[in-house]
Enzyme design. Structure first.
Site, PDB file in Angstrom:
ATOM      1  N   ASP A   1       0.858  -1.188   0.000  1.00  7.80           N
ATOM      2  CA  ASP A   1       0.000   0.000   0.000  1.00  7.80           C
ATOM      3  C   ASP A   1       0.891   1.235   0.000  1.00  7.80           C
ATOM      4  O   ASP A   1       2.043   1.195   0.425  1.00  7.80           O
ATOM      5  CB  ASP A   1      -0.958   0.005   1.192  1.00  7.80           C
ATOM      6  CG  ASP A   1      -0.368  -0.637   2.440  1.00  7.80           C
ATOM      7  OD1 ASP A   1       0.870  -0.769   2.535  1.00  7.80           O
ATOM      8  OD2 ASP A   1      -1.137  -1.001   3.332  1.00  7.80           O
TER       9      ASP A   1
ATOM     10  N   GLU B   1      -6.114   3.010   3.321  1.00  5.48           N
ATOM     11  CA  GLU B   1      -6.668   3.540   4.562  1.00  5.48           C
ATOM     12  C   GLU B   1      -8.102   4.047   4.448  1.00  5.48           C
ATOM     13  O   GLU B   1      -8.827   4.057   5.437  1.00  5.48           O
ATOM     14  CB  GLU B   1      -5.783   4.685   5.100  1.00  5.48           C
ATOM     15  CG  GLU B   1      -4.375   4.276   5.501  1.00  5.48           C
ATOM     16  CD  GLU B   1      -4.328   3.504   6.804  1.00  5.48           C
ATOM     17  OE1 GLU B   1      -5.377   3.367   7.469  1.00  5.48           O
ATOM     18  OE2 GLU B   1      -3.234   3.031   7.162  1.00  5.48           O
TER      19      GLU B   1
END
Length: 378
Positions: A69, A128
């Site tokens: 990520d 997120e």
């Protein structure tokens, strides 16, 4: 790639955290790093602010995947580091800068020496905040590069630096956002019979939600419902006509997550009916499924790291959420922890990983992916 180069990459990335789907500078920095590597076996394509890098293997009929990520958090950094965030109010407080650097280090090794099978490296945005993994998968961005197995790490401040933590089954919980608005009738505190009090309505909802885990779900099954925000009314002598409640559901299996969602919705509708008001219910899970490790790939990963020079630690499940769970619901694979030995927790404004973990992560996972590639190539 030597350790000095990896540390420079980490510090550069740490300084430019960006919120999900806004990782424009991060994407350009990553592309610059990737284009410095030998390009003979590499093919690069972008998807929104994400990047896919395909490494052509000697046997191109098999493909392994590795995902990192790339987004940061809306946190003001207070580490005092000389390479602290240059973006006000934003920070890599979850360690995605560590994740990216490890991925770059692994990619660099395979760019220099053609792997036994092909590999797809996924630099994924918006972990997120916007289910970037699910968006990327559903968009068809992988195309012919879709891997048959996929792997990822998450840094863990509580584990010794460079240690690998993993387990069979669920590593992280699946999560679901709760957003509920009750709408009734405001009025004067002196005439409650002419109003419909949403403070009382909201309080009843909050109270009843506490019975979900204690009375409506098998106590052997793990889950938690947290209502962390409630807003109603404007002043003390006015009966509130609206109440907004926000929270989260976390559960170790998707079945239990869905059952909790069902119970939250039932309670909200029941409370609204009993108070003769309207309930707007938004239960949003997106791609935040439980991170359920595949039995076969995880057995092999655990054995590999138990036999390696790195420390292997059996960990328990955690109620943290990760949208890698969606990818694991589509592609078999494994996520594990990488110890970074920090006194501060994930999402802390003082989170500062021990960067010695980067070399361990690169060495460990480049070796493991080579090991898996050789198995698939047989």
């Amino acid at each position: 790639m030597n350790n000095e180069k990896l540390l420079k990459m980490y510090r550069d990335l740490h300084q430019i955290p960006e919120i999900g789907m806004q990782e424009f500078e991060t994407q350009q920095k990553l592309l610059a790093f990737i284009r410095e590597m030998p390009q003979e076996f590499l093919e690069i394509k972008t998807w929104k602010t994400g990047i896919l890098v395909h490494v052509l293997g000697k046997d191109s009929s098999h493909t392994l995947g590795y995902r990192t990520d790339i987004d940061g958090l809306p946190v003001t950094e207070k580490t005092g580091l000389p390479f602290a965030s240059k973006h006000p109010g934003k920070m890599h407080a979850c360690g995605h800068d560590i994740h990216m650097t490890v991925a770059l280090g692994i990619l660099s090794k395979f760019a220099q020496k053609q792997p036994p099978v092909s590999l797809t490296f996924v630099f994924q945005p918006a972990e997120e905040n916007a289910s970037g993994g699910m968006q990327m998968f559903k968009s068809g961005a992988f195309g012919d590069w879709l891997p048959e197995e996929i792997y990822a790490i998450h840094d863990d401040p509580s584990l010794p630096v460079g240690a690998i933590g993993c387990r069979q089954g669920t590593l992280f919980a699946g999560t679901c956002e709760i957003h509920i608005k009750f709408t009734g009738q405001s009025g004067h505190a002196a005439f409650p019979q002419k109003a419909n009090d949403m403070v009382v309505c909201g309080a009843n909802f909050v109270s009843q939600v506490q019975t979900i885990m204690s009375r409506r779900i098998d106590p052997i099954k793990a889950g938690v419902v947290t209502l962390g925000h409630m807003t109603a009314g404007t002043t003390g002598n006015v009966i509130a006509g609206e109440c907004q409640i926000d929270g989260t559901i976390r559960a170790l299996t998707q079945d239990i997550n869905l059952e909790i969602q069902n119970q939250v919705e039932k309670i909200a509708k029941g409370v609204a009916y009993s108070f003769n008001c309207k309930a707007d219910i938004d239960l949003h899970q997106g791609g935040y499924f439980p991170v359920e490790n595949n039995e076969q790939t995880t057995t092999d990963l655990i054995k590999y790291f138990q036999d390696s020079s790195l420390q292997y630690i059996e960990t328990g499940p955690a109620m943290t959420g990760e949208d890698f769970g969606f990818l694991l619901s589509q592609i078999p694979g494994t996520m594990c922890w990488l110890g970074v030995d920090s006194p501060y927790s994930l999402h802390s404004d003082r989170m500062a990983p021990n960067t010695a973990a980067i070399k361990a992560g690169v060495t460990g996972f480049s070796g493991f992916l080579e090991h898996r590639a050789l198995k698939l190539a047989k």
